[in-house]
Scaffold this active site. Structure first.
Site, PDB file in Angstrom:
ATOM      1  N   PRO A   2       0.825  -1.200   0.000  1.00  0.00           N
ATOM      2  CA  PRO A   2       0.000   0.000   0.000  1.00  0.00           C
ATOM      3  C   PRO A   2       0.859   1.250   0.000  1.00  0.00           C
ATOM      4  O   PRO A   2       1.929   1.289   0.609  1.00  0.00           O
ATOM      5  CB  PRO A   2      -0.814  -0.123   1.293  1.00  0.00           C
ATOM      6  CG  PRO A   2      -0.029  -1.060   2.151  1.00  0.00           C
ATOM      7  CD  PRO A   2       0.640  -2.009   1.211  1.00  0.00           C
ATOM      8  N   GLU A   3       0.402   2.261  -0.712  1.00  0.00           N
ATOM      9  CA  GLU A   3       1.106   3.539  -0.770  1.00  0.00           C
ATOM     10  C   GLU A   3       0.312   4.560   0.035  1.00  0.00           C
ATOM     11  O   GLU A   3      -0.663   4.217   0.713  1.00  0.00           O
ATOM     12  CB  GLU A   3       1.311   3.947  -2.225  1.00  0.00           C
ATOM     13  CG  GLU A   3       2.121   2.911  -3.010  1.00  0.00           C
ATOM     14  CD  GLU A   3       2.376   3.291  -4.463  1.00  0.00           C
ATOM     15  OE1 GLU A   3       2.430   4.503  -4.776  1.00  0.00           O
ATOM     16  OE2 GLU A   3       2.523   2.381  -5.304  1.00  0.00           O
TER      17      GLU A   3
END
Length: 286
Positions: A2-3
């Site tokens: 995830p960013e």
């Protein structure tokens, strides 16, 4: 992994459902989920019991739950498949449930850490004077942070003498940008991923930062990017930004700007997606 947008979506959910609640009990169901906590599972559970959770915080891709008093925080490592879910007390346990946190109130929900691949986990850390868990004190501010210094970032780019995508993924320069959003921002800026930073002008670096912010805000608006069931928000819902991607994952599909087939190239054990016409590679000096 995830960013920034995905982690921020989770942080907002935790702020709504967990902030201000006092821990009644913690159950550690898999030792790997607390392997970054020096004292192990029993110590982690004992030290959290009776603590009240403050407003969840984030820097880049890093998420933490500060404990009231300001001296310690629970750092959440989501890894490749970690999920922080707020579930009803009577909801069936997830197959890969690793940690359960129950609260003293009567709101009828608990916090669960679920992780299929067990790369993530929770750990308790001392805070720096700035309120960050000490193990992430070296992480730079992210581009959505009001205190992010664009001038300092530009100077760091010029001094780093690297390539532009490497610089976007360097968490000591700018945090929160990963492979997906780097490719998206570079496509919008018409920059090749191997463009040297040493000759990037101040207006071009400012333009690129603007595209980074735009693509992240667009992703935030639809809950982030989900390519499979492993990224969800605290209510178990997937994000929908993958339907709006202009570069990442679009190999051989027409560029949305010029129609040229998009290309994918191996890059640092990942892939880079780009338009060979809009994002021309830098000239190699002879």
């Amino acid at each position: 992994m995830p960013e920034l947008p995905e982690v921020e979506v989770v942080r907002r959910g935790l702020e709504r459902w967990v902030a201000g609640r006092t821990v009644e009990a913690v159950e550690v169901l898999h030792p790997r989920a607390v392997r970054r906590h020096a004292g192990g599972g029993a110590d982690f559970a004992a030290r959290l019991r009776g603590e009240t959770i403050g407003v969840p915080q984030r820097r880049g891709k890093y998420l933490w739950l500060p404990l009231e008093g300001g001296h310690q925080s629970v750092l959440g490592h989501l890894g490749m498949s970690g999920q922080l879910l707020v579930q009803p007390l009577d909801a069936p346990d997830e197959k890969h449930l690793r940690i359960r946190v129950r609260f003293e109130d009567d709101r009828g929900t608990e916090l669960r850490f679920v992780d299929q691949r067990t790369f993530g986990g929770l750990s308790l850390h001392e805070n720096t004077p700035d309120g960050l868990p000490d193990v992430i004190a070296h992480i730079a501010r992210d581009p959505l942070d009001p205190l992010f210094d664009e001038g300092a970032y530009h100077l760091a780019l010029r001094a780093k003498r690297t390539t532009v995508k490497r610089a976007l993924l360097d968490q000591s320069l700018i945090s929160g940008v990963g492979n997906i959003y780097a490719d998206e921002a570079l496509w919008r800026a018409k920059l090749h991923y191997e463009r040297p930073t040493a000759n990037l002008t101040r207006p071009r670096s400012a333009e690129l930062l603007g595209h980074v912010r735009d693509v992240m805000n667009a992703a935030l608006a639809v809950g982030g990017t989900s390519f499979d069931s492993l990224y969800v928000n605290v209510n178990g819902e997937s994000g929908y930004f993958d339907r709006s991607l202009d570069a990442y994952g679009r190999e051989d599909e027409p560029c949305r700007r010029c129609g040229t087939p998009m290309r994918r190239r191996p890059w640092m054990n990942r892939s880079s997606y780009f338009c060979p016409r809009c994002q021309r590679p830098p000239r190699v000096s002879s």
